[in-house]
Design an enzyme around this catalytic site. Structure first.
Site, PDB file in Angstrom:
ATOM      1  N   HIS A 223       0.877  -1.172   0.000  1.00 44.65           N
ATOM      2  CA  HIS A 223       0.000   0.000   0.000  1.00 44.65           C
ATOM      3  C   HIS A 223       0.910   1.216   0.000  1.00 44.65           C
ATOM      4  O   HIS A 223       1.853   1.283   0.798  1.00 44.65           O
ATOM      5  CB  HIS A 223      -0.900  -0.013   1.245  1.00 44.65           C
ATOM      6  CG  HIS A 223      -2.030   0.959   1.141  1.00 44.65           C
ATOM      7  ND1 HIS A 223      -1.820   2.314   1.147  1.00 44.65           N
ATOM      8  CD2 HIS A 223      -3.355   0.777   0.987  1.00 44.65           C
ATOM      9  CE1 HIS A 223      -2.994   2.923   1.012  1.00 44.65           C
ATOM     10  NE2 HIS A 223      -3.940   2.015   0.915  1.00 44.65           N
TER      11      HIS A 223
ATOM     12  N   ARG B 124      -6.199  10.706  -0.894  1.00 43.83           N
ATOM     13  CA  ARG B 124      -5.846  11.076  -2.273  1.00 43.83           C
ATOM     14  C   ARG B 124      -7.104  11.220  -3.120  1.00 43.83           C
ATOM     15  O   ARG B 124      -7.224  12.137  -3.925  1.00 43.83           O
ATOM     16  CB  ARG B 124      -4.914  10.012  -2.882  1.00 43.83           C
ATOM     17  CG  ARG B 124      -3.475  10.166  -2.439  1.00 43.83           C
ATOM     18  CD  ARG B 124      -2.638   8.968  -2.827  1.00 43.83           C
ATOM     19  NE  ARG B 124      -2.982   7.799  -2.027  1.00 43.83           N
ATOM     20  CZ  ARG B 124      -2.966   6.550  -2.460  1.00 43.83           C
ATOM     21  NH1 ARG B 124      -2.629   6.284  -3.709  1.00 43.83           N
ATOM     22  NH2 ARG B 124      -3.288   5.552  -1.666  1.00 43.83           N
TER      23      ARG B 124
ATOM     24  N   ARG C  42      -4.865  -6.910  -5.622  1.00 44.66           N
ATOM     25  CA  ARG C  42      -6.251  -6.901  -5.138  1.00 44.66           C
ATOM     26  C   ARG C  42      -6.831  -5.500  -5.276  1.00 44.66           C
ATOM     27  O   ARG C  42      -6.202  -4.533  -4.863  1.00 44.66           O
ATOM     28  CB  ARG C  42      -6.301  -7.323  -3.670  1.00 44.66           C
ATOM     29  CG  ARG C  42      -7.690  -7.267  -3.095  1.00 44.66           C
ATOM     30  CD  ARG C  42      -7.713  -7.739  -1.675  1.00 44.66           C
ATOM     31  NE  ARG C  42      -7.018  -6.865  -0.748  1.00 44.66           N
ATOM     32  CZ  ARG C  42      -7.483  -5.698  -0.332  1.00 44.66           C
ATOM     33  NH1 ARG C  42      -8.649  -5.227  -0.778  1.00 44.66           N
ATOM     34  NH2 ARG C  42      -6.798  -4.967   0.518  1.00 44.66           N
TER      35      ARG C  42
ATOM     36  N   GLU D  43      -6.889   5.553   1.172  1.00 43.89           N
ATOM     37  CA  GLU D  43      -6.876   6.023  -0.212  1.00 43.89           C
ATOM     38  C   GLU D  43      -7.792   7.243  -0.395  1.00 43.89           C
ATOM     39  O   GLU D  43      -7.589   8.064  -1.289  1.00 43.89           O
ATOM     40  CB  GLU D  43      -7.397   4.894  -1.107  1.00 43.89           C
ATOM     41  CG  GLU D  43      -6.475   4.514  -2.212  1.00 43.89           C
ATOM     42  CD  GLU D  43      -6.238   3.005  -2.252  1.00 43.89           C
ATOM     43  OE1 GLU D  43      -7.196   2.243  -2.057  1.00 43.89           O
ATOM     44  OE2 GLU D  43      -5.098   2.604  -2.477  1.00 43.89           O
TER      45      GLU D  43
ATOM     46  N   HIS E 123       0.603  -4.839   2.652  1.00 38.63           N
ATOM     47  CA  HIS E 123      -0.800  -4.629   2.981  1.00 38.63           C
ATOM     48  C   HIS E 123      -1.623  -5.910   2.885  1.00 38.63           C
ATOM     49  O   HIS E 123      -2.454  -6.182   3.735  1.00 38.63           O
ATOM     50  CB  HIS E 123      -1.356  -3.579   2.024  1.00 38.63           C
ATOM     51  CG  HIS E 123      -2.757  -3.172   2.345  1.00 38.63           C
ATOM     52  ND1 HIS E 123      -3.149  -2.825   3.625  1.00 38.63           N
ATOM     53  CD2 HIS E 123      -3.862  -3.066   1.572  1.00 38.63           C
ATOM     54  CE1 HIS E 123      -4.429  -2.517   3.608  1.00 38.63           C
ATOM     55  NE2 HIS E 123      -4.881  -2.660   2.390  1.00 38.63           N
ATOM     56  N   HIS E 124      -1.406  -6.686   1.838  1.00 41.55           N
ATOM     57  CA  HIS E 124      -2.248  -7.870   1.635  1.00 41.55           C
ATOM     58  C   HIS E 124      -1.395  -8.939   0.973  1.00 41.55           C
ATOM     59  O   HIS E 124      -0.712  -8.662  -0.013  1.00 41.55           O
ATOM     60  CB  HIS E 124      -3.438  -7.504   0.736  1.00 41.55           C
ATOM     61  CG  HIS E 124      -4.501  -8.560   0.681  1.00 41.55           C
ATOM     62  ND1 HIS E 124      -5.674  -8.469   1.395  1.00 41.55           N
ATOM     63  CD2 HIS E 124      -4.561  -9.727   0.006  1.00 41.55           C
ATOM     64  CE1 HIS E 124      -6.422  -9.544   1.154  1.00 41.55           C
ATOM     65  NE2 HIS E 124      -5.766 -10.318   0.311  1.00 41.55           N
TER      66      HIS E 124
ATOM     67  N   ARG F 297      -2.333   0.624  -6.584  1.00 41.36           N
ATOM     68  CA  ARG F 297      -1.418   0.620  -5.445  1.00 41.36           C
ATOM     69  C   ARG F 297      -0.013   0.181  -5.828  1.00 41.36           C
ATOM     70  O   ARG F 297       0.969   0.757  -5.338  1.00 41.36           O
ATOM     71  CB  ARG F 297      -1.961  -0.334  -4.374  1.00 41.36           C
ATOM     72  CG  ARG F 297      -3.215   0.184  -3.728  1.00 41.36           C
ATOM     73  CD  ARG F 297      -3.873  -0.858  -2.863  1.00 41.36           C
ATOM     74  NE  ARG F 297      -5.045  -0.290  -2.206  1.00 41.36           N
ATOM     75  CZ  ARG F 297      -5.870  -0.967  -1.437  1.00 41.36           C
ATOM     76  NH1 ARG F 297      -5.680  -2.254  -1.231  1.00 41.36           N
ATOM     77  NH2 ARG F 297      -6.899  -0.378  -0.869  1.00 41.36           N
TER      78      ARG F 297
END
Ligand code: ADP
Length: 707
Positions: free
Chosen positions: A493, A509, A673, A506, A633-634, A530
């Protein structure tokens, strides 16, 4: 000739400057290494001693004032302080006080309890040394521990002040109230909710912090120490209830249930609710003292297509488009069958959330979606904490057995089928026999060894993952022959504050913020995916950037209050002032913002082609900046499943009795993702995992001979 003269002059000048610098440095070194016996000051010569409560008991500071009235020596004793923390800080603090000739020094950040006590005791000693008197406060009578009464202590937590009010008799903490409304929902809030009982049980502040919520826990314990100190307590006389490992006597227990679910995040709780509603007995294992995992941290919403909310709001969308958007976002390496199942079942999942009192009616656009598809709570709160609260309530209502602080360590296999789980509680080792096991342990974002194993380039990268997200389910599944898919696909991220690992949503932004590098210049379209924005940041000097926004943006976005109260923002009344605070050239930053505001007015960004998040410019003071860099992040890879969530082995065959859902699974998100799909994933597949496990249990029961 002229040139030769100039050269000689320059050489002489350089030599002179060097000589001066060396002699200055020398003087400085001598000054540092000399003793403080001759320090001058206005104190009265002698030795003065005072005490204050530290972490484990009293901390005593003895200050020696030399003949010239300055502080000649500082001796600090705190035998009950934790050796590696407070103990290690004490000599540093003594040096700081000596050098500053004052008790008003910065504490040692890892040892706030001890630092505060040392500073307090040193200040008292210096008051005595200045001829003043010190009010030592009340003293308990006889062998009492406290002066009876009600006392409140306050300390700074994660999001604001935490207050602890205790009611004390002479020998007992009778009642405790903890207030900390600003602590993070479903993280710090658990410490606010739970620590009171531990404190009452221990009759002491010497208890373990709640894992994963240490900032709030420590604030609560500091505030409690403050309250007890006001009541004249000698903390060294209070019991120490911290677990030390050796003090625990372990026992064993065997349990039996229809279905064991490992991990009480979004997928695990969804599965537990559905399996219980289908009439099966369920044990839900959670290794942390609270539910929620990474799900708690989801801020956006849940993607779903052809929902009743979309229809009611006149939004046209299709399951097919949802599939295509997800495939495209995932660089087309996703498992199309899994994506199709997620999209096809998403509208029904929204209906199911309605049915448990967790409606997501606010539908809007989000990155990577062709249509308005992301569903969020009506009041704009973060979807994760909102759903976790609803899941917890439903689990309570259904009476589901959630075993906290209980970590699954191994899957039990008999005749090729998974038949249960071994797990470790705080003091009990469990053998839990079951007909089916559902893995819902989340990803491995917080297991640095696994990250480095699959992605050496990410070594040292901070993570936004919750502390329990360490890949346990993946490791356990591999032990019983599960296949893995896309395991090296890890999403960064782009906007993570590095000292707190706090994710800057997010939406900042999306609502108009820009990113600038240390030169004060933009370097990307801030709203690209991302992975692309993260890569652009990593290419900047120092591999970081600043996110810049203004008061207008802050006013419109609730999430920003948290960033401000946590202290990660810097702010100034002018752009130039802000630039100075972040060490950026003021003229360059001013020019960058002037250009950006013009692009917003023209609805055209000739520099980077940004097309969204341009509804408002950045022109309303004060101005804000947060220093950010990419964070893990993921983890998109994980165990391979089929559309019924059965875990597959290397031959593509299901491992009987084993199911998986959520971030532990690979294949749904492919190589990237898109926002809103994690929540769709956990609700849709959590529900399917329950249905499949329930069907398997029924099959097993029919096979079993009647008793
Ligand atoms: P998902 O989004 O897939 O539901 P989450 O990250 O929300 O995943 O939740 C996963 C949960 O699993 C976390 O609460 C985590 O603490 C828990 N967990 C992880 N490993 C284990 C384990 N070995 N035993 C019990 N719980 C676990």
């Amino acid at each position: 000739m002229k040139n030769a003269n100039r050269k000689a002059l320059i050489i002489r000048a350089v030599f002179l400057i060097l000589a001066c610098a060396i002699s200055l440095l020398g003087a400085k070194w001598v000054e540092k290494s000399q003793s403080h016996d001759d320090a001058e000051g206005s104190f009265i010569p002698g030795v003065y001693t005072a005490e204050a409560n530290g972490f484990g008991g009293p901390v005593t500071v003895a200050v020696t004032i030399g003949d010239k009235g300055g502080i000649a020596d500082v001796d600090i004793q705190g035998p009950a302080e934790t050796p590696d923390v407070g103990g290690a800080a004490m000599p540093l603090l003594a040096k700081k006080i000596l050098n500053a000739q004052s008790a008003d020094v910065d504490g040692v950040s890892s040892a706030t309890f001890t630092s505060n006590a040392v500073k307090e005791a040193a200040a008292k000693a210096l008051t005595l040394a200045a001829g003043g008197t010190v009010d030592e406060g009340p003293k308990p009578e006889g062998d009492d521990l406290f002066v009876p009464g009600t006392y409140t202590g306050v300390s700074k937590g994660f999001g604001g002040d935490v207050a602890v009010t205790v009611t004390l008799s002479g020998k007992e903490i009778q009642d405790i109230r903890i207030e900390g409304d600003h602590e993070t929902e479903n993280i710090g809030s658990f410490a606010v909710e739970m620590l009171g009982a531990d404190i009452l049980a221990a009759q002491s502040p010497k208890i373990d912090a709640l894992t994963g919520a240490t900032v709030t826990s420590n604030a609560i314990l500091r505030a409690l120490n403050d309250a007890l100190t006001q009541a004249g307590a000698d903390l060294s006389k209070l019991p120490d209830a911290r677990q030390t490992g050796e003090s625990v006597v372990r026992t064993s227990e065997t349990l039996e249930t229809d279905i064991v679910i490992i991990g009480a995040g979004g997928a695990g709780m969804t599965a537990a609710i559905n399996a219980t509603q289908a009439g099966k007995t369920v044990i839900l294992l959670e290794k942390m003292p609270y539910v929620g995992g990474n799900t708690t941290k989801a801020t956006g919403g849940m993607n779903a297509a052809e929902t009743h909310y979309q229809k009611e709001q006149g939004i046209e969308d299709t399951v097919e488009q949802f599939v295509e958007d997800t495939m495209k976002g995932g660089h087309n390496i996703n498992d199309r069958d899994l994506v199709t199942v997620m999209a096809e079942n998403s509208a029904e999942a929204i209906d199911w959330l309605d049915s448990i009192g967790a409606p997501l009616p606010k539908v809007s656009f989000s990155g990577g979606a062709t249509n308005k598809r992301i569903h969020a709570p009506e009041d704009g709160s973060g979807v994760g904490a909102y759903l976790v609260t609803a899941f917890r309530r439903t689990l309570d209502d259904l009476g589901v057995n959630v075993m906290y602080n209980t970590k699954a360590t191994e899957l039990m296999v008999e005749d090729g089928a998974v038949v249960g789980v071994k797990a470790e509680g705080k003091t009990v080792d469990y053998t839990i026999r079951a007909q089916a096991v559902i893995l819902a342990t989340g990803g491995f974002g917080n297991n640095e060894d696994m990250i480095v194993q699959y992605r050496p380039d990410l070594k040292g990268t901070v993570t936004t993952s919750a502390p329990g997200i360490t890949g346990d389910g993946i490791l356990m599944a591999v032990e019983v022959g599960a296949d893995l898919v896309d395991i090296d696909q890890i999403q960064l991220h782009p906007t993570v504050e590095q000292s707190t690992s706090m994710l800057i949503t997010e939406s900042v932004r999306g609502d108009g913020a820009i990113l600038v590098n240390q030169e004060g210049k933009r370097f990307t379209n801030e709203l690209l995916t991302r992975d692309v924005v993260s890569a652009a940041e990593l290419a900047q000097p120092g591999s970081y950037a600043y996110i810049i926004f203004d008061q207008h943006l802050r006013d419109g976005l609730k999430a920003i209050e948290k960033y401000v109260s946590t202290g990660i923002t810097v702010q100034a009344d002018t752009i130039e002032g802000l630039a100075k605070l972040i060490d950026v050239d003021p003229a360059t930053l001013a020019e960058t913002l002037a250009n950006w505001n013009k692009y917003v007015a023209d609805k055209n960004d000739p520099d980077f082609g940004r097309e969204s998040g341009m509804d408002a410019d950045l022109s309303q003071a004060p101005y804000y900046a947060i220093k950010i860099a990419p964070g893990i992040h993921h983890t998109m890879g994980g165990v391979r499943i089929n559309t019924a969530t059965q875990v597959l082995d290397a031959n593509g065959d299901p491992i009987p009795g084993l199911y998986a859902a959520g971030e532990v699974v690979g294949g749904v998100h492919g190589g990237n993702r898109i926002g809103g799909n994690a929540v769709a994933d956990i609700v849709v597949f959590g529900k399917i995992a329950a249905e499949s496990a329930v069907a398997w249990c029924q099959e097993q029961s029919q096979l079993q001979p009647a008793a």
